[in-house]
Structure formats: structure tokens, C-alpha cells
Design an enzyme around this catalytic site. Structure first.
Site, PDB file in Angstrom:
ATOM      1  N   CYS A  12     -11.726 -14.165   5.929  1.00  0.00           N
ATOM      2  CA  CYS A  12     -10.558 -14.722   6.606  1.00  0.00           C
ATOM      3  C   CYS A  12      -9.589 -15.283   5.579  1.00  0.00           C
ATOM      4  CB  CYS A  12     -10.971 -15.817   7.596  1.00  0.00           C
ATOM      5  SG  CYS A  12     -11.767 -17.218   6.776  1.00  0.00           S
ATOM      6  N   CYS A  15     -10.791 -17.942   3.228  1.00  0.00           N
ATOM      7  CA  CYS A  15     -11.550 -17.436   2.075  1.00  0.00           C
ATOM      8  C   CYS A  15     -10.613 -17.046   0.938  1.00  0.00           C
ATOM      9  CB  CYS A  15     -12.387 -16.216   2.482  1.00  0.00           C
ATOM     10  SG  CYS A  15     -13.692 -16.555   3.665  1.00  0.00           S
ATOM     11  N   ASP A 433      22.222   6.062  -6.671  1.00  0.00           N
ATOM     12  CA  ASP A 433      22.748   6.756  -7.839  1.00  0.00           C
ATOM     13  C   ASP A 433      21.764   7.879  -8.161  1.00  0.00           C
ATOM     14  OD1 ASP A 433      23.843   7.620 -10.130  1.00  0.00           O
ATOM     15  OD2 ASP A 433      23.313   5.866 -11.338  1.00  0.00           O
TER      16      ASP A 433
END
Length: 441
Positions: A12, A15, A433
């Protein structure tokens, strides 16, 4: 200097926040970012502090290895799928037994909780079914309590605490119902009949597993776009050894090898044509759909497709030094950096779990102080733990970053960092470009 690692065991956002915190505390580390989805840990340091970082992360209870791999294993997804196949039917049966009588679904009298003769057996069956679900999903307990007792709680700690409280209190209620059953004390049985929460414990584990499975499936899916880039390079190459053609793995190619290209071959490494010539489809690298004719002295790039001829090229760059792998590395670096909005989520996640546990205990205490029954107070405390698991808090930002950079890479658009990607949301003008023709995509 830049260092790269792969961290395992994170479940999670709390962590990932903890891993970042411990790495930042390593002397010599200037900055670091960890990606919850890929496990990629990117570190900027003054010197080579690899050993110190590995030691710090392992002390936090996570696995770590040097280097980053974009290819994500499917083992965890398969494991979660197996757990679901077992957990879902058990939970459905449990819900049928526990909730069926309350909503009018016919349940056999012998396991009908609403009838005196079925109360004892019903509670025992519910306990056994819940225990089976707990055993199947025991990973939440081993991870959650390990982090909790180490004073580093994560989201698994919330799941473990909530389901444990429901199950243990359910066992206590089952014991009291059993005593009432064998003593023929119906008043005691009636007192506890509404206090079973086995279905709550099993449902918590099953629903979280459903969420984890979908999360893992999402992670693997978002990785597939980047994996396609790696798939552009062929697995083998044909080289000239003493004038004879020999097929070797591209990992065995060395600078200076003479590589043979025939019609339809994908170029296995960056090089320069020594003899012969032919057409090269470079669209995967340059975006130009029209093949370009290559002759002696021209450069060729990994992942492009050779056609309409025969040539021998000399390997100039192989393995991770090729243009293709540099592109992959660029995408990898973009996914290792953290978008600004994710930093806010990590700050919240870092303190979220301890606060939720504190609120849960406070809720339990307040309801007991004002005179509510223990079963009611426990139910409130468990509810706080169960509903406070914001998996999306840590998953959404890196998942969006991975999906965005991976999809862009498919179209040949390379994004330098997560911050650059987030800023495109406010872009008003794009200046191009480029020689040739700007095409769709």
C-alpha cells in the site's frame, strides 16, 4: 550518481512512504522515489551507498535487489485468483447461513440462527467457515501484525485488526451460546444470538482480496504497454563466425560482431552496415511510415525491420547500450519519478494508518464509557478499521503515470518525468519542429 533498485513486499501507499523515508535517512542520499506499482526505487546520491540502502530497506521488512525490471511477474495475480476461488464460495455460504433467516431466505432449522434448536450448530458452522477464509487469506495477518508489532503499521494492519476483532469476539459469543445450549439456558443463548460477527470478518478479507486482485490485474495491464517496447527486439540474431552463419541469443552479442540481416528480420542491435543493403522500416523509432534504403556505412537501430535485401552489419551498441533500451530506460525513469500530486498522497498515507487505529480505539472507549454494550462498541471500532482502507490513495497516481507514459511510448512519444506529464494538463500550445509530415498519432 543515480542508483536503481527493485523493492518487493509493498502492499500500500503507507509501505512506499515508509521505504522512501528510510532511504532518505541514509547518509549520502540526496533524493529518492519509489513506485508502488513497479517496485522501482530510484535514488540520487553523492556516492555509491548501495549496501547502506539495501540494509535500510531490509530493516524495514521489505525485499530489495539492485536494478530495475519493467517485466512484472504474474505469480501474485495467480495467487490472489486462487484465494478468491476459495474465499468467495465460503463467504457466500457464510452469508446465507448468517443473514438468510433475517431477510426471509429459507434456511434448514438445524443451522437456523433464529431458532433455538439451530443456534448452536449455526454458530459453530459459521466459525469454521470464517476460520477457513482466514487461513486462505492469512497473508494479511502475517504482513499486518508484523508491521504493527514493529510499530510500522500499514493497510494490511487495518484489515488484520478489523477481521481479528470480529472473529475473536465471534468465538467468545459461540462459546457463550454453547454453554447456554448444553446447560439449556435459553436466556443466555438469546442474549448473544445477535452478537455474532463472523460474516463481517470473512467479508472484510474476501472483499479486500477482490480489490487486491483487481489492483494487481490493473498493475499488470498497465505494464503491458511498456513491455511491448522490450518486445521490439528479437530474441536471437544470426552472426558470421569464420564465414558461417550461427544463431545466438541477443544477450550473447558483442560489439564488433558481424550480424546478418535478411528479408523480414528485426535488427537485434545498433550497428553500421558493412556489406550489402536493403530497406529499413524505422517507424517504431522515428515515426516515419515510409521505409528508408540503407547501404554500406549507414547506421541501423535495434527493433527496426529489415526488408528487400541482404546485408551484414557490424554491432556498435549491444544490450542496454542500444537506442531501444535507452528509450525503455527513459520510460522507466519517468515511471520511477513521482508526480507532484502523488507526494501529497504519500504524506497522508504515512500517518494515516496510526491515526485510524487511534480513532478506532477511541471509538471503542467512548461507547463503553457512555454505557453501551461491549459487542456494540466492538462493532463500531471494527467498522472504523474496515472502512478506512484507501487503497486508491496510493494506487491511482502511479497507475495513471504508468498508463500515460506507456501509452505515449506506443506512439513514439517519450515523457521525461511524471512532473512533465502532469504539467501537460495545463498546456495551451504545442510547438512542433520536425522535418517531413506530421501525421495522426
Amino acid at each position: 550518481m543515480k542508483l536503481s533498485f527493485t523493492v518487493s513486499g509493498m502492499t500500500c501507499s503507507a509501505c512506499s512512504a515508509r521505504v522512501e523515508k528510510c532511504v532518505r535517512n541514509v547518509s549520502g542520499v540526496k533524493s529518492c522515489n519509489v513506485n508502488l506499482i513497479t517496485g522501482a526505487l530510484s535514488v540520487e546520491a553523492d556516492s555509491d551507498v548501495t549496501e547502506s540502502i539495501i540494509k535500510a530497506v531490509k530493516n524495514e521488512g521489505y525485499g530489495i535487489k539492485v536494478g530495475v525490471s519493467l517485466k512484472r511477474g504474474r505469480e501474485r495475480e495467480k495467487s490472489l485468483k486462487k484465494r478468491l476461488i476459495i474465499s468467495v464460495p465460503l463467504t457466500v455460504i457464510l452469508m446465507y447461513i448468517s443473514m438468510g433467516p433475517m431477510i426471509g431466505i429459507p434456511v434448514p432449522d438445524c443451522i437456523n440462527m433464529m431458532k433455538m434448536e439451530g443456534m448452536f450448530l449455526s454458530s459453530v458452522v459459521q466459525a469454521v467457515l470464517t476460520l477457513a477464509v482466514i487461513i486462505v487469506n492469512f497473508a494479511y495477518y502475517s504482513s499486518g501484525y508484523k508491521k504493527l508489532f514493529g510499530l510500522k503499521p500499514n493497510m494490511d494492519s487495518l484489515v488484520a485488526l478489523g477481521s481479528s476483532a470480529s472473529f475473536l469476539y465471534g468465538v467468545y459469543v459461540t462459546i457463550m451460546i454453547s454453554i447456554g445450549h448444553f446447560a439449556e439456558n435459553h436466556d443466555l443463548m438469546m442474549k448473544f444470538m445477535d452478537s455474532l460477527y463472523f460474516e463481517g470478518a470473512a467479508t472484510i478479507l474476501t472483499l479486500i482480496t477482490v480489490g487486491k486482485y483487481l489492483e494487481e490485474k490493473s498493475k499488470n495491464k498497465t505494464m503491458s504497454s511498456v513491455e511491448k517496447l522490450l518486445g521490439l527486439a528479437p530474441e536471437t540474431a544470426v552472426v558470421l563466425v569464420d564465414g558461417e552463419e550461427k544463431e545466438v541469443k541477443i544477450s550473447e552479442l558483442k560489439v564488433g560482431d558481424k550480424v546478418v540481416l535478411k528479408d523480414g528480420d528485426r535488427v537485434p542491435c545498433d550497428g553500421k552496415i558493412a556489406t550489402g543493403g536493403g530497406w529499413l522500416d524505422q517507424s517504431v523509432i522515428t515515426g516515419e511510415s515510409v521505409p528508408v534504403y540503407k547501404e554500406v556505412g549507414d547506421n541501423v537501430v535495434t527493433g527496426t525491420t529489415f526488408s528487400g535485401g541482404y546485408c551484414v552489419m557490424v554491432a556498435v551498441s549491444v544490450g542496454e547500450d542500444t537506442t531501444l533500451y535507452k528509450i525503455v530506460k527513459l520510460v522507466e525513469d519517468a515511471n520511477s519519478t513521482k508526480v507532484p500530486i502523488a507526494k501529497l498522497a504519500d504524506k497522508i498515507a504515512g500517518v494515516f494508518v496510526p491515526i485510524v487505529i487511534g480513532i478506532s480505539l477511541l471509538s471503542l472507549a467512548i461507547w463503553l464509557i457512555i454505557g453501551k454494550e461491549f459487542s456494540f462498541a466492538v462493532n463500531i471500532a471494527v467498522s472504523v478499521l474496515v472502512v478506512s482502507c484507501p487503497w486508491a490513495l496510493g494506487l491511482a497516481p502511479p497507475a495513471a503515470l504508468m498508463a500515460g507514459t506507456g501509452k505515449a511510448a506506443e506512439y513514439g512519444i517519450l515523457i521525461k518525468s511524471g512532473e512533465a506529464l502532469q504539467k501537460t494538463a495545463s498546456t495551451d500550445v504545442v510547438v512542433l519542429d520536425k522535418t517531413g509530415t506530421i501525421t495522426y498519432g
